[in-house]
Design an enzyme around this catalytic site. Structure first.
Site, PDB file in Angstrom:
ATOM      1  N   ASP A 110       1.054  -1.726  -0.089  1.00 33.34           N
ATOM      2  CA  ASP A 110      -0.467  -0.209   0.114  1.00 33.34           C
ATOM      3  C   ASP A 110       0.820   1.129  -0.004  1.00 33.34           C
ATOM      4  OD1 ASP A 110      -1.710   1.903   1.026  1.00 33.34           O
ATOM      5  OD2 ASP A 110      -3.247   0.405   1.200  1.00 33.34           O
TER       6      ASP A 110
ATOM      7  N   CYS B  77     -21.171   1.156  -8.958  1.00 33.63           N
ATOM      8  CA  CYS B  77     -20.020   2.223  -9.987  1.00 33.63           C
ATOM      9  C   CYS B  77     -20.871   1.864 -11.649  1.00 33.63           C
ATOM     10  CB  CYS B  77     -20.155   2.828  -9.245  1.00 33.63           C
ATOM     11  SG  CYS B  77     -20.008   4.080  -7.597  1.00 33.63           S
TER      12      CYS B  77
ATOM     13  N   TYR C 150     -15.491   7.504 -11.413  1.00 32.93           N
ATOM     14  CA  TYR C 150     -14.985   6.345 -10.717  1.00 32.93           C
ATOM     15  C   TYR C 150     -15.459   4.929 -11.264  1.00 32.93           C
ATOM     16  CZ  TYR C 150     -15.428   2.953  -6.218  1.00 32.93           C
ATOM     17  OH  TYR C 150     -14.652   2.518  -5.224  1.00 32.93           O
TER      18      TYR C 150
ATOM     19  N   ASN D 233     -21.677  -1.312  -1.284  1.00 32.30           N
ATOM     20  CA  ASN D 233     -21.559  -0.882  -0.467  1.00 32.30           C
ATOM     21  C   ASN D 233     -20.625  -1.683   0.662  1.00 32.30           C
ATOM     22  OD1 ASN D 233     -21.616   2.268   0.243  1.00 32.30           O
ATOM     23  ND2 ASN D 233     -23.134   2.127  -1.098  1.00 32.30           N
TER      24      ASN D 233
ATOM     25  N   GLU E 250     -14.170   9.722   4.273  1.00 35.54           N
ATOM     26  CA  GLU E 250     -15.617   8.223   4.078  1.00 35.54           C
ATOM     27  C   GLU E 250     -16.617   7.800   3.488  1.00 35.54           C
ATOM     28  OE1 GLU E 250     -14.719  10.732   5.809  1.00 35.54           O
ATOM     29  OE2 GLU E 250     -16.638  12.129   6.546  1.00 35.54           O
ATOM     30  N   LYS E 251     -17.481   6.552   4.454  1.00 32.49           N
ATOM     31  CA  LYS E 251     -18.816   6.500   3.117  1.00 32.49           C
ATOM     32  C   LYS E 251     -19.780   6.613   3.902  1.00 32.49           C
ATOM     33  CE  LYS E 251     -18.117   4.165  -0.348  1.00 32.49           C
ATOM     34  NZ  LYS E 251     -18.140   2.863  -1.503  1.00 32.49           N
ATOM     35  N   ALA E 252     -21.126   6.844   3.329  1.00 29.66           N
ATOM     36  CA  ALA E 252     -22.745   7.105   3.867  1.00 29.66           C
ATOM     37  C   ALA E 252     -22.291   6.255   5.620  1.00 29.66           C
ATOM     38  CB  ALA E 252     -23.664   6.736   3.706  1.00 29.66           C
TER      39      ALA E 252
ATOM     40  N   LYS F 110     -21.647  10.901  12.947  1.00 32.14           N
ATOM     41  CA  LYS F 110     -22.029  12.108  13.917  1.00 32.14           C
ATOM     42  C   LYS F 110     -23.300  12.025  14.039  1.00 32.14           C
ATOM     43  CE  LYS F 110     -22.412  13.844   8.440  1.00 32.14           C
ATOM     44  NZ  LYS F 110     -23.160  14.432   7.402  1.00 32.14           N
TER      45      LYS F 110
ATOM     46  N   ARG G 218     -29.386   2.180  -1.070  1.00 32.14           N
ATOM     47  CA  ARG G 218     -28.500   1.203  -1.370  1.00 32.14           C
ATOM     48  C   ARG G 218     -28.510   0.321  -0.576  1.00 32.14           C
ATOM     49  NH1 ARG G 218     -27.900   5.305  -3.867  1.00 32.14           N
ATOM     50  NH2 ARG G 218     -26.669   6.999  -3.787  1.00 32.14           N
TER      51      ARG G 218
HETATM   52  P1  NAD Z   1      -9.816   2.195   1.210  1.00 30.25           P
HETATM   53  O1  NAD Z   1      -9.203   3.946   0.397  1.00 30.25           O
HETATM   54  O2  NAD Z   1      -9.587   2.267   2.037  1.00 30.25           O
HETATM   55  O3  NAD Z   1      -8.751   1.029   0.397  1.00 30.25           O
HETATM   56  C1  NAD Z   1      -7.739   1.590  -0.728  1.00 30.25           C
HETATM   57  C2  NAD Z   1      -6.205   1.388  -0.567  1.00 30.25           C
HETATM   58  O4  NAD Z   1      -5.742   1.743  -2.194  1.00 30.25           O
HETATM   59  C3  NAD Z   1      -5.669   2.905   0.147  1.00 30.25           C
HETATM   60  O5  NAD Z   1      -5.085   2.146   1.566  1.00 30.25           O
HETATM   61  C4  NAD Z   1      -4.652   3.334  -0.215  1.00 30.25           C
HETATM   62  O6  NAD Z   1      -3.866   4.281   0.265  1.00 30.25           O
HETATM   63  C5  NAD Z   1      -4.114   2.817  -1.181  1.00 30.25           C
HETATM   64  N1  NAD Z   1      -4.018   3.154  -2.026  1.00 30.25           N
HETATM   65  C6  NAD Z   1      -4.787   4.502  -3.184  1.00 30.25           C
HETATM   66  N2  NAD Z   1      -3.500   4.883  -3.602  1.00 30.25           N
HETATM   67  C7  NAD Z   1      -2.743   4.049  -3.935  1.00 30.25           C
HETATM   68  C8  NAD Z   1      -1.221   3.745  -4.593  1.00 30.25           C
HETATM   69  N3  NAD Z   1      -0.756   4.547  -5.451  1.00 30.25           N
HETATM   70  N4  NAD Z   1      -0.207   2.921  -4.244  1.00 30.25           N
HETATM   71  C9  NAD Z   1      -0.567   1.813  -3.501  1.00 30.25           C
HETATM   72  N5  NAD Z   1      -2.032   1.817  -2.431  1.00 30.25           N
HETATM   73  C10 NAD Z   1      -2.935   2.960  -2.966  1.00 30.25           C
HETATM   74  O7  NAD Z   1     -10.520   1.257   0.850  1.00 30.25           O
HETATM   75  P2  NAD Z   1     -11.707  -0.183   0.624  1.00 30.25           P
HETATM   76  O8  NAD Z   1     -13.071   0.858   0.762  1.00 30.25           O
HETATM   77  O9  NAD Z   1     -11.321  -0.765   1.458  1.00 30.25           O
HETATM   78  O10 NAD Z   1     -11.982  -0.250  -0.841  1.00 30.25           O
HETATM   79  C11 NAD Z   1     -10.934  -1.157  -1.454  1.00 30.25           C
HETATM   80  C12 NAD Z   1     -11.047  -1.812  -2.889  1.00 30.25           C
HETATM   81  O11 NAD Z   1     -12.795  -2.087  -3.369  1.00 30.25           O
HETATM   82  C13 NAD Z   1     -10.994  -0.683  -4.097  1.00 30.25           C
HETATM   83  O12 NAD Z   1     -10.488  -0.745  -5.442  1.00 30.25           O
HETATM   84  C14 NAD Z   1     -12.702   0.279  -4.224  1.00 30.25           C
HETATM   85  O13 NAD Z   1     -12.786   0.902  -5.139  1.00 30.25           O
HETATM   86  C15 NAD Z   1     -13.392  -1.111  -3.992  1.00 30.25           C
HETATM   87  N6  NAD Z   1     -14.940  -0.880  -3.288  1.00 30.25           N
HETATM   88  C16 NAD Z   1     -15.238  -0.702  -2.555  1.00 30.25           C
HETATM   89  C17 NAD Z   1     -16.245  -0.183  -2.009  1.00 30.25           C
HETATM   90  C18 NAD Z   1     -16.744   0.303  -0.039  1.00 30.25           C
HETATM   91  O14 NAD Z   1     -17.816   0.301   0.144  1.00 30.25           O
HETATM   92  N7  NAD Z   1     -15.736   0.080   0.596  1.00 30.25           N
HETATM   93  C19 NAD Z   1     -17.496  -0.375  -2.782  1.00 30.25           C
HETATM   94  C20 NAD Z   1     -17.272  -0.660  -4.017  1.00 30.25           C
HETATM   95  C21 NAD Z   1     -15.875  -1.037  -4.311  1.00 30.25           C
END
Ligand code: NAD
Length: 319
Positions: A32, A121, A147, A176, A189-191, A198, A218
């Site tokens: 990461d 999405c 996105y 989500n 942060e998400k919803a 809050k 959702r």
């Molecule tokens: P998150 O932001 O907690 O995790 C993503 C991680 O990617 C972060 O720790 C961030 O530091 C890392 N990252 C970003 N840019 C980087 C880079 N250049 N090099 C290395 N690491 C990098 O998000 P999450 O909620 O854990 O999401 C994980 C995956 O699931 C993502 O691909 C997201 O799009 C997908 N997703 C999440 C949700 C949700 O509700 N959380 C829904 C749909 C899809």
């Protein structure tokens, strides 16, 4: 012992996935751009690398001998609606670069199985009460935000490496996801996390602000269910994109009321202007159900496990 690379291991879902893979007996390397904010990663190795850089993807994938058995690609420039609508260029550039380099070098180093985390999405907006949409109905495409477009591109690229280069690819479209150890403040942060914060900050009988009119619908999937889905999908024969989500749908106001009940507080909702995203969601889970996955946590149960963790973060940072 199987070896797995988990990209985005400093984040929410991949952080939990590392725990799951360690319990399943894997040797795990996490990677990461930052360390995990809330806990020490149980990964056997953790590399801090910017995966937008091609050289860093090569380094993340390098093993002394052979290749990783499995790569889980969850790194993304990611956030809730506020972030998604204000950081379109960052999302289109950063996440695409990560996916372009990681997919290509995973194939080049001989990785046999590659997981990509996509999102619902990718689908168009839906009207309240519309029948379920299946994975194929993402095309013709009309995602609500950049996105979603980036995810579609990355899905198709990964599928091209499956078809033309022989690397087995598994793709989940997450609904989500929420739970402890997710971002809960700072704008990304998400919803569910934002509403928990809050409500934790509000006094008894307090007022919380909610973006939009509170009717956007959702589904919310608890983190343990999501991680189980990722693991089962990765080890299945399911090709093409697969929706993963709890079949329970709720409006934003309903979600706020469920959280308030978990907090044991009476709250008043004030609707204000803000980015809301799509009006409604309703997706078929029949593909993921076909391999035996089912969500085990209702929204109430998941919230009951998530709210106390966020309340504790709020208390700690206030004190
Ligand atoms: P998150 O932001 O907690 O995790 C993503 C991680 O990617 C972060 O720790 C961030 O530091 C890392 N990252 C970003 N840019 C980087 C880079 N250049 N090099 C290395 N690491 C990098 O998000 P999450 O909620 O854990 O999401 C994980 C995956 O699931 C993502 O691909 C997201 O799009 C997908 N997703 C999440 C949700 C949700 O509700 N959380 C829904 C749909 C899809």
């Amino acid at each position: 012992m199987k070896k797995a690379l988990v990209c985005g291991a400093g984040g929410f879902i991949a952080g939990h996935l590392v725990k799951k893979l360690k319990k399943a007996g894997y040797w795990v390397r996490g990677v990461d751009i930052k360390k995990h904010e809330f806990s020490t990663s149980p990964a056997d190795e953790f590399l801090t690398l910017d995966l937008r850089e091609e050289e860093n993807c090569r380094e993340a994938l390098a093993l002394g001998n052979g290749a990783f058995d499995e790569v889980y690609q969850l790194a993304a420039d990611m956030g809730g609606m506020g972030f998604i609508h204000s950081a379109e260029c960052e999302i289109m550039r950063n996440s695409a670069l990560i996916n372009i380099h990681m997919t290509h070098h995973a194939w080049k180093t001989g990785v046999p199985r590659y997981f990509f985390s996509s999102s619902v999405c990718v689908y168009r907006d839906m009207k309240h009460g519309e029948p379920e949409m299946t994975e194929q109905q993402a095309i013709p495409a009309n995602p609500d935000n950049e996105y979603g477009w980036e995810k579609l591109y990355a899905e198709r690229m990964a599928q091209a490496y499956d078809r033309n280069r022989g690397m087995k690819v598994r793709i989940a479209r997450f609904q989500n996801c929420y739970g402890p150890e997710g971002t809960w403040r700072g704008g990304r942060e998400k919803a569910p996390a934002a509403l928990c914060r809050k409500i934790a900050e509000a006094g008894e009988g307090g007022v919380i602000e909610v973006w939009g009119d509170g009717t956007a619908v959702r589904s919310y999937t608890y983190i343990d269910d999501m991680v189980e889905g990722i693991y089962m999908l990765m080890h299945s024969d399911l090709e093409g994109a697969v929706n993963i989500g709890c079949p329970e749908y709720a409006s934003v106001d309903e979600l706020a009321n469920i959280i308030a009940a978990a907090a044991g507080k009476k709250i008043t909702i004030r609707h204000i202007e803000g980015p809301v995203g799509v009006q409604s969601r309703n997706f078929s889970n029949s593909r993921i159900y076909s391999i035996g996955w089912k969500s085990r946590f209702s929204l109430r149960q998941g919230v009951a496990l998530t709210y106390p963790w966020i309340e504790e973060q709020v208390r700690r940072t206030a004190g």
